[in-house]
Design a protein around this motif. Structure first.
Motif, PDB file in Angstrom:
ATOM      1  N   GLN A  73       0.834  -1.151   0.013  1.00 21.49           N
ATOM      2  CA  GLN A  73       0.043   0.090   0.033  1.00 21.49           C
ATOM      3  C   GLN A  73       0.834   1.270   0.136  1.00 21.49           C
ATOM      4  OE1 GLN A  73      -3.391  -0.143   2.962  1.00 21.49           O
ATOM      5  NE2 GLN A  73      -2.430  -2.259   3.366  1.00 21.49           N
ATOM      6  N   VAL A  75       1.126   5.442   0.580  1.00 17.67           N
ATOM      7  CA  VAL A  75       0.574   6.758   1.280  1.00 17.67           C
ATOM      8  C   VAL A  75       1.166   7.780   0.784  1.00 17.67           C
ATOM      9  CG1 VAL A  75      -0.269   7.790   3.439  1.00 17.67           C
ATOM     10  CG2 VAL A  75      -0.467   5.384   3.143  1.00 17.67           C
ATOM     11  N   ARG A  88      -6.608  13.744  -3.838  1.00 21.02           N
ATOM     12  CA  ARG A  88      -7.627  12.917  -3.266  1.00 21.02           C
ATOM     13  C   ARG A  88      -8.416  12.177  -4.582  1.00 21.02           C
ATOM     14  NH1 ARG A  88      -8.194  14.716   2.377  1.00 21.02           N
ATOM     15  NH2 ARG A  88      -6.284  13.524   3.288  1.00 21.02           N
ATOM     16  N   GLU A  91      -7.363   8.679  -5.406  1.00 18.82           N
ATOM     17  CA  GLU A  91      -7.171   7.550  -4.338  1.00 18.82           C
ATOM     18  C   GLU A  91      -7.743   6.487  -5.068  1.00 18.82           C
ATOM     19  OE1 GLU A  91      -6.674   9.836   0.033  1.00 18.82           O
ATOM     20  OE2 GLU A  91      -8.775   9.087  -0.635  1.00 18.82           O
ATOM     21  N   THR A  96      -3.728   6.148  -0.731  1.00 23.91           N
ATOM     22  CA  THR A  96      -4.009   7.129  -0.189  1.00 23.91           C
ATOM     23  C   THR A  96      -3.258   8.409   0.058  1.00 23.91           C
ATOM     24  OG1 THR A  96      -3.444   6.514   2.046  1.00 23.91           O
ATOM     25  CG2 THR A  96      -5.727   5.824   1.456  1.00 23.91           C
ATOM     26  N   ARG A  98      -2.201  11.901   2.453  1.00 24.34           N
ATOM     27  CA  ARG A  98      -2.421  12.645   3.773  1.00 24.34           C
ATOM     28  C   ARG A  98      -1.677  13.693   3.913  1.00 24.34           C
ATOM     29  NH1 ARG A  98      -2.981   7.878   8.676  1.00 24.34           N
ATOM     30  NH2 ARG A  98      -4.556   6.629   7.470  1.00 24.34           N
TER      31      ARG A  98
END
Length: 271
Positions: A73, A75, A88, A91, A96, A98
């Motif tokens: 994954q 980020v 965003r 995504e 994802t 942040r």
């Protein structure tokens, strides 16, 4: 007031310059050399720190890591809130974005942190503290694993030339030089892409300067192999270089236009 100050992201905003495929050489190296560690983790998390004004590098990192570790994954972490908002819509499962900085605002300990073209704007004296902070966030070593990996380095705008340092929880391990061989006149052309910890040390008396000097000499000595192509000349060059410098990889990586050297051999004097 104290809680708000504590939660403020650590670091400063970068220029944000990014291009598709800019980090492909770094990504492929990570997948090849760190893929086993990513596969070993139950839920491996990779952080693309400071991905910039567009999310392309994070999107591409996920695709490349999953060729080696299907459960990986990614980020994407950015200190500029507007960049996070713009990312965003991209995504998806496994990806994802942040808001954050060097504190790495993800649960647990990531298996990988990639920080490409992030420390270029910082002073050399700040690098060691940033490295320590990021390394402290990595997954720890245990009886089976060497722990997480931090890859910090610099490349040109279209990804033809890279130099990066790989660090584990214990600190720096190696330095990798990577290039599109057809664009290379001499190995020392890579000096302009040295990461901040080394770029100001490319002066007589420093190990990285001696390394690049010897690299150029080996390249010149391998000139007869140029008739077989730039790759064959590079292979011969690195083979000769390895007689005097602690090269840690082998021909499979050299053929990609790479060479990796033990950090201790290139570390600045006094480090």
């Amino acid at each position: 007031m104290a809680s708000r100050a504590t939660s403020r992201p650590v670091g400063t905003v970068t220029r944000g310059t990014t291009n598709p495929n800019r980090l492909r050489r770094m990504d492929r190296w990570i997948a090849a050399t760190h893929g086993a560690e990513l596969r070993r983790a139950d839920a491996p998390v990779a952080v693309d720190l400071g991905y910039g004004a567009a999310p392309w590098t994070a999107v591409e990192l996920l695709a490349r890591l999953r060729t080696a570790a299907p459960r990986a994954q990614v980020v994407g972490v950015e200190i500029e809130p507007e960049r996070v908002a713009a990312a965003r819509p991209y995504e998806r499962e496994g990806l994802t974005f942040r808001h954050g900085g060097f504190e790495i605002p993800v649960p647990g300990r990531p298996t990988l942190i990639r920080a490409a073209n992030v420390l270029r704007q910082y002073d050399e004296e700040q690098v060691a503290a940033v490295w320590r902070r990021l390394c402290a966030r990595l997954a720890p070593a245990d009886g089976v694993s060497r722990g997480g990996l931090l890859v910090e380095g610099t490349c040109d705008e279209i990804g033809r030339r890279h130099v990066w340092v790989a660090l584990g929880p214990e600190g720096p391990r190696t330095v990798t030089f990577a290039t599109r061989l057809g664009s290379l006149e001499r190995p020392s052309d890579l000096a302009e892409r040295l990461p901040k910890a080394l770029i100001h040390r490319n002066v007589p008396g420093e190990p990285v300067h001696a390394f690049l000097r010897d690299f150029d000499r080996a390249w010149a000595g391998a000139a007869p192999f140029a008739s077989y192509g730039a790759r064959q000349r590079w292979l011969r060059t690195v083979r000769d270089l390895a007689a005097d410098w602690p090269v840690t990889d082998g021909p499979a990586r050299w053929r990609q236009g790479e060479v990796t050297v033990d950090w201790a051999a290139l570390a600045p004097r006094g480090h």
